[in-house]
Write a protein that holds these residues in place. Structure first.
Motif, short mmCIF file in Angstrom:
data_model
loop_
_atom_site.label_atom_id
_atom_site.label_comp_id
_atom_site.label_asym_id
_atom_site.label_seq_id
_atom_site.Cartn_x
_atom_site.Cartn_y
_atom_site.Cartn_z
N ARG A 88 0.84 -1.20 0.00
CA ARG A 88 0.00 0.00 0.00
C ARG A 88 0.86 1.24 0.00
O ARG A 88 1.09 1.85 1.02
N PHE A 113 1.67 5.18 -1.72
CA PHE A 113 0.91 6.28 -2.31
C PHE A 113 1.29 6.25 -3.79
O PHE A 113 2.31 6.79 -4.20
N HIS A 114 0.45 5.58 -4.58
CA HIS A 114 0.88 5.15 -5.91
C HIS A 114 1.22 6.26 -6.88
O HIS A 114 2.06 6.08 -7.74
N SER A 115 0.55 7.40 -6.77
CA SER A 115 0.85 8.42 -7.77
C SER A 115 1.88 9.44 -7.26
O SER A 115 2.09 10.46 -7.88
N MET A 116 2.52 9.15 -6.13
CA MET A 116 3.61 10.00 -5.66
C MET A 116 4.94 9.29 -5.95
O MET A 116 4.98 8.08 -6.08
N GLU A 171 8.87 11.07 -2.45
CA GLU A 171 7.74 11.69 -1.74
C GLU A 171 7.09 10.71 -0.77
O GLU A 171 6.67 11.09 0.33
N VAL A 196 6.65 11.43 3.29
CA VAL A 196 5.44 11.37 4.11
C VAL A 196 5.75 10.65 5.42
O VAL A 196 5.27 11.03 6.49
N ARG A 203 9.83 3.68 3.70
CA ARG A 203 8.82 4.60 4.20
C ARG A 203 8.54 4.34 5.68
O ARG A 203 8.40 5.26 6.48
#
Lengths: 307, 255
Positions: free
Chosen positions: B90, B92-95, B99, B103, B166
């Protein structure tokens, strides 16, 4: 050709305002998948609050520009607070409800705010006092005034600022992360409730400025001015692809131009059968067109783009 | 160090009539690599969700470094030092990869909205620090060259590594990994094992759910086996491997 440039200028000015309001719709939609129909009312409240402050200060002898700035400076925090309270009171309890419920609630909030404004400020049009010495400039056969230039510049600055905030800062990162997956963002230490509140607060601050701009542009404010403006800004957001920030900016300006071109040329094209009073129709024809041919919006991706 | 980092006492969690976890207790020491194994549906992921604050347990308590954490929200657990990855990735697929890791720094940085809006020097310095730390972490897990690639375009193995980077960005005391080696080939699993040892050596305690028996047996200090939401065995890999109830749970025959 004579009216083309003039209509382009008019369209750019009203389009800038649509874009600022559309950003409020799109920000909230991006994070909550909620169309906040009360957003137009925040624009109206921004205008009303600013005008009240300006009204109080008109005879104070302060310079006109300072009075107008003070009006705006009071309207912004008030609208931010109102935006925060709307989310906290009306939408947060419904966070896990089926999506139709908050939508209906949004319409309810919009009606409540409109009626409250009517009770406070009355049903009459409130005019913007002639505090600013408006300068007119002509470009070939068209004219543009200093208020219009101010609107375009301030909108551009706000759009650039918001774009920077969302794409380049830590807060923007957290906002985009929450929009994409609130649960995982929570695990990264992002408090989704704080981000959602901030989204409403930022959108409302933009709305307050937009309210001020509308009043300065048309010289009047009215308790139901937020309704049509809100619908058009929503149209602009859908036109650009709702949930997409650049889409809202692009959609707003495009809608402003389509509308004013329509108003300018409709009379000529239909031999006087329809006049410029059909201006509003263009916005909604555009909306219908987009919904039929490109439902995800001009800059949106199929399946819903997120900011 | 031998003090307890995480202490779970008598956790139960029901969903309607189904009990996902029944009276599960376990203790994880500082610096351990601890595994949670069990057949599908045994409650491993449910226990992860309880530990990370996604689920509130019906009963029982959770202590982190001796501090009561029961019923805390995910962002509070993250702040307290628990990070995790997911069985089904999971991101943040379009970041971008960078980035995504930035986060993760969110809960360890202070500059608020005012700073972000007005870009005062402190906020700017902090943004730079976040970015630099995020780059270091990408380097650490071995995907620095993909810093500006959008997450959805990364290969499967690199997405797993990005999730780990992350999670590490939150500066966890406990890193919980849900099937980190799932879908990986032998070489990839080996290099992942190396990464886990490195993370442990840098002072992070690891808790993992894993089906790759070889990885678990070679890597972990202690193992808890769950079946039907109950703990059926706990101990060293050798102990667990020869435990009759464990053999029964996996092979379905009584010994």
């Amino acid at each position: 050709m004579d009216i083309f440039l003039q209509q382009l200028i008019n369209g750019l000015v009203s389009g800038s305002i649509y874009a600022i309001v559309a950003l409020g719709y799109t920000l909230v939609y991006g994070i909550l998948r909620l169309i906040n129909f009360a957003h137009g009312e925040i624009v109206m409240l921004g205008a009303m609050i600013a005008l009240s402050v300006i009204g109080l200060l008109t005879d104070s002898g302060l310079p006109g520009l300072l009075i107008v700035s003070l009006g705006l400076l009071c309207a912004i925090p008030c609208c931010m607070l109102i935006g925060y309270l709307i989310e906290r009171i009306a939408y947060r309890p419904l966070r896990h409800a089926p999506s139709l419920t908050p939508l209906i609630t949004a319409i309810g909030v919009s009606i409540v705010l409109q009626n409250l404004a009517m009770m406070i400020w009355g049903k009459e049009f409130i005019s913007f006092p002639p505090l600013i010495d408006v300068q007119y400039f002509s470009i070939s056969e068209a004219t543009i005034n200093s208020v219009q230039i101010f609107i375009v510049i301030v909108s551009t600055l706000m759009m650039t600022g918001l774009n920077y905030l969302v794409n380049k800062t830590k807060l923007g990162n957290a906002m985009r992360a929450t929009a994409q997956n609130a649960e995982v963002a929570g695990l990264m230490g992002v408090n989704a409730n704080t981000i959602i509140s901030l989204t409403f607060v930022i959108g409302s601050a933009l709305a307050a400025v937009a309210g001020m701009m509308v009043t300065m542009n048309y010289n009047v404010a009215h308790y139901d001015m937020g309704f049509m403006l809100g619908l058009k800004a929503f149209t602009a957001a859908v036109l650009g692809g709702i949930g997409n920030l650049r889409g809202a900016m692009f959609g707003g300006i495009l809608l402003g131009i389509i509308e004013s071109m329509g108003a300018g040329y409709l009379g000529t094209l239909t031999n006087g059968m329809f006049g410029s009073n059909y201006q509003d129709v263009f916005a909604f024809f555009t909306l219908i067109g987009v919904l039929i041919f490109k439902p995800s919006g001009l800059l949106g991706k199929a399946g819903g783009e997120r900011p | 160090m031998t003090e307890k980092l995480l202490e779970i006492n008598g956790i139960s969690k029901h969903f309607g009539g189904i009990s996902a976890l029944t009276d599960v207790s376990l203790q994880i020491q500082h610096g351990e690599i601890y595994a949670l194994i069990g057949p599908n549906g045994a409650g491993k992921t449910s226990l992860f969700n309880v530990i990370t604050g996604i689920y509130t347990p019906d009963s029982g308590s959770i202590l982190l470094n001796g501090k009561a954490m029961t019923g805390k929200k995910p962002h509070e657990m993250a702040k307290a030092g628990v990070a995790r990855t997911f069985q089904n990735i999971r991101l943040f697929h379009s970041m971008t990869a960078l980035e995504n890791v930035m986060v993760g720094r969110h809960c360890r940085t202070s500059a608020g909205v005012v700073g972000a809006v007005f870009q005062h020097p402190k906020a700017k310095t902090e943004e730079m620090a976040i970015k630099n730390r995020a780059r270091e972490l990408l380097e650490y897990v071995g995907i620095a060259r993909h810093a500006n690639t959008v997450a959805r375009n990364l290969s499967y193995g690199d997405q797993r590594r990005l999730e780990i980077a992350r999670a590490l960005a939150t500066e966890p005391l406990l890193l919980a990994l849900d099937e980190p080696a799932a879908g990986m080939n032998h070489t990839e699993t080996n290099s992942l094992e190396e990464l886990f040892r490195k993370i442990r050596a840098d002072g992070v305690t690891l808790l993992l759910i894993e089906h790759d028996v070889k990885l678990v047996m070679g890597l972990c200090d202690r193992i808890t086996v769950l079946n039907f939401g109950k703990k059926i065995a706990e101990g060293t890999p050798d102990f667990v491997k020869n435990h009759p109830e464990v053999i029964e749970a996996y092979l379905g025959v009584s010994v």
